[in-house]
Design a protein around this motif. Structure first.
Motif, PDB file in Angstrom:
ATOM      1  N   ALA A 128       0.828  -1.211   0.000  1.00 53.21           N
ATOM      2  CA  ALA A 128       0.000   0.000   0.000  1.00 53.21           C
ATOM      3  C   ALA A 128       0.861   1.258   0.000  1.00 53.21           C
ATOM      4  O   ALA A 128       0.557   2.228  -0.704  1.00 53.21           O
ATOM      5  CB  ALA A 128      -0.937  -0.005   1.201  1.00 53.21           C
ATOM      6  N   GLU A 129       1.928   1.237   0.758  1.00 55.76           N
ATOM      7  CA  GLU A 129       2.828   2.395   0.798  1.00 55.76           C
ATOM      8  C   GLU A 129       3.460   2.637  -0.575  1.00 55.76           C
ATOM      9  O   GLU A 129       3.508   3.773  -1.064  1.00 55.76           O
ATOM     10  CB  GLU A 129       3.915   2.150   1.852  1.00 55.76           C
ATOM     11  N   ALA A 130       3.925   1.579  -1.217  1.00 57.20           N
ATOM     12  CA  ALA A 130       4.562   1.713  -2.532  1.00 57.20           C
ATOM     13  C   ALA A 130       3.544   2.131  -3.604  1.00 57.20           C
ATOM     14  O   ALA A 130       3.834   2.978  -4.460  1.00 57.20           O
ATOM     15  CB  ALA A 130       5.230   0.395  -2.927  1.00 57.20           C
ATOM     16  N   ILE A 131       2.345   1.562  -3.556  1.00 57.29           N
ATOM     17  CA  ILE A 131       1.308   1.921  -4.525  1.00 57.29           C
ATOM     18  C   ILE A 131       0.896   3.372  -4.340  1.00 57.29           C
ATOM     19  O   ILE A 131       0.716   4.114  -5.321  1.00 57.29           O
ATOM     20  CB  ILE A 131       0.094   0.973  -4.397  1.00 57.29           C
ATOM     21  N   THR A 132       0.745   3.801  -3.119  1.00 61.00           N
ATOM     22  CA  THR A 132       0.373   5.189  -2.836  1.00 61.00           C
ATOM     23  C   THR A 132       1.428   6.147  -3.376  1.00 61.00           C
ATOM     24  O   THR A 132       1.087   7.151  -4.020  1.00 61.00           O
ATOM     25  CB  THR A 132       0.165   5.402  -1.319  1.00 61.00           C
ATOM     26  N   ALA A 133       2.689   5.825  -3.147  1.00 59.26           N
ATOM     27  CA  ALA A 133       3.776   6.687  -3.639  1.00 59.26           C
ATOM     28  C   ALA A 133       3.725   6.800  -5.159  1.00 59.26           C
ATOM     29  O   ALA A 133       4.012   7.863  -5.716  1.00 59.26           O
ATOM     30  CB  ALA A 133       5.129   6.138  -3.191  1.00 59.26           C
ATOM     31  N   ARG A 134       3.334   5.752  -5.839  1.00 54.56           N
ATOM     32  CA  ARG A 134       3.346   5.737  -7.304  1.00 54.56           C
ATOM     33  C   ARG A 134       2.047   6.264  -7.930  1.00 54.56           C
ATOM     34  O   ARG A 134       2.088   6.882  -8.996  1.00 54.56           O
ATOM     35  CB  ARG A 134       3.605   4.307  -7.767  1.00 54.56           C
ATOM     36  N   LEU A 135       0.887   6.031  -7.295  1.00 53.74           N
ATOM     37  CA  LEU A 135      -0.384   6.293  -7.973  1.00 53.74           C
ATOM     38  C   LEU A 135      -1.312   7.299  -7.288  1.00 53.74           C
ATOM     39  O   LEU A 135      -2.400   7.563  -7.815  1.00 53.74           O
ATOM     40  CB  LEU A 135      -1.153   4.973  -8.145  1.00 53.74           C
ATOM     41  N   ALA A 136      -0.925   7.865  -6.168  1.00 54.02           N
ATOM     42  CA  ALA A 136      -1.842   8.726  -5.407  1.00 54.02           C
ATOM     43  C   ALA A 136      -2.382   9.898  -6.220  1.00 54.02           C
ATOM     44  O   ALA A 136      -3.512  10.333  -5.993  1.00 54.02           O
ATOM     45  CB  ALA A 136      -1.155   9.236  -4.139  1.00 54.02           C
ATOM     46  N   ARG A 137      -1.638  10.385  -7.178  1.00 57.12           N
ATOM     47  CA  ARG A 137      -2.089  11.537  -7.970  1.00 57.12           C
ATOM     48  C   ARG A 137      -2.445  11.148  -9.414  1.00 57.12           C
ATOM     49  O   ARG A 137      -2.594  12.004 -10.272  1.00 57.12           O
ATOM     50  CB  ARG A 137      -1.016  12.603  -7.978  1.00 57.12           C
ATOM     51  N   ALA A 138      -2.613   9.868  -9.672  1.00 55.44           N
ATOM     52  CA  ALA A 138      -2.785   9.391 -11.047  1.00 55.44           C
ATOM     53  C   ALA A 138      -4.232   9.100 -11.439  1.00 55.44           C
ATOM     54  O   ALA A 138      -4.482   8.742 -12.581  1.00 55.44           O
ATOM     55  CB  ALA A 138      -1.947   8.127 -11.257  1.00 55.44           C
ATOM     56  N   ASN A 139      -5.186   9.233 -10.523  1.00 56.24           N
ATOM     57  CA  ASN A 139      -6.575   8.877 -10.799  1.00 56.24           C
ATOM     58  C   ASN A 139      -6.661   7.480 -11.417  1.00 56.24           C
ATOM     59  O   ASN A 139      -7.207   7.287 -12.504  1.00 56.24           O
ATOM     60  CB  ASN A 139      -7.236   9.907 -11.715  1.00 56.24           C
ATOM     61  N   PRO A 140      -6.136   6.473 -10.729  1.00 57.02           N
ATOM     62  CA  PRO A 140      -6.076   5.136 -11.335  1.00 57.02           C
ATOM     63  C   PRO A 140      -7.418   4.425 -11.376  1.00 57.02           C
ATOM     64  O   PRO A 140      -8.301   4.647 -10.546  1.00 57.02           O
ATOM     65  CB  PRO A 140      -5.113   4.386 -10.420  1.00 57.02           C
ATOM     66  N   LEU A 141      -7.511   3.540 -12.350  1.00 61.79           N
ATOM     67  CA  LEU A 141      -8.580   2.559 -12.429  1.00 61.79           C
ATOM     68  C   LEU A 141      -7.958   1.260 -11.934  1.00 61.79           C
ATOM     69  O   LEU A 141      -6.951   0.806 -12.471  1.00 61.79           O
ATOM     70  CB  LEU A 141      -9.062   2.402 -13.870  1.00 61.79           C
ATOM     71  N   VAL A 142      -8.526   0.692 -10.881  1.00 62.87           N
ATOM     72  CA  VAL A 142      -7.974  -0.510 -10.255  1.00 62.87           C
ATOM     73  C   VAL A 142      -8.862  -1.693 -10.596  1.00 62.87           C
ATOM     74  O   VAL A 142     -10.062  -1.676 -10.317  1.00 62.87           O
ATOM     75  CB  VAL A 142      -7.865  -0.337  -8.720  1.00 62.87           C
TER      76      VAL A 142
END
Length: 185
Positions: free
Chosen positions: A32-46
């Motif tokens: 979760a920490e790594a995903i947040t660092a990478r995608l928090a501002r990306a408006n991802p579709l999961v």
């Protein structure tokens, strides 16, 4: 299909616990920490890959404290069997992927045929970038593509027949709290 619940229970009772529940929780926190660092501002579709990714996605998504859109897809090679080669698309992605950042969550990266096909499909549908998250990376040299790996991995586990945390044994034990290996496999 007749199910022998005694055999299913015996498989769990005799299994080797390779990753304890508390280790799973720590792995999910790190992911979760790594995903947040990478995608928090990306408006991802999961995308959750059903059925195996259900447990992992449910536990992981609750740890991601940023806006994201969630959907599911269902592609499988196994069904309730112990092995398989033919990819079966049961539910394809239906959202518009053009220009989107996509995160695909699944339970395990074993050979990677299913995950690779899902990633390829997302790119074919116009995704800007596609990242993958798996709770388990199985350690062996039989990946679908040379150097194929997930972007976010919880734990690396030896090459055995695994169940728990989304992975099943003959359709059962996805709900097991740790990661277990069938005795002798």
């Amino acid at each position: 299909m007749s199910v022998n619940l005694e055999e299913i229970q015996r498989a769990y009772d005799e299994a080797d616990c390779l990753v304890a529940p508390e280790q799973i929780e720590a792995a999910l926190d790190n992911m979760a920490e790594a995903i947040t660092a990478r995608l928090a501002r990306a408006n991802p579709l999961v995308y959750c890959v059903m059925n195996g990714g259900l447990i992992v996605a449910g536990r992981l998504l609750a740890k991601l404290n940023f806006p994201l859109e969630v959907a599911y897809l269902h592609a499988t090679r196994y069904g309730h069997e112990l092995s398989g080669t033919l990819l079966d698309w049961r539910v394809r992605p239906t959202q518009d992927l053009r220009g989107r950042s996509v995160l695909v969550i699944d339970d395990i990266l074993d050979v990677g045929t299913t995950l690779a096909a899902v990633i390829d499909h997302c790119y074919e549908e116009g995704a800007k970038d596609v990242l993958s998250a798996v709770l388990v990376n199985k350690l062996h040299d039989r990946k679908a593509r040379a150097d194929f790996k997930a972007d976010f991995v919880g734990v690396d586990v030896e090459d055995r027949f695994l169940f728990g945390c989304g992975m099943d044994y003959k359709g059962y034990w996805r709900n097991a709290p740790g990661i277990y290996a069938i005795k002798g496999c």
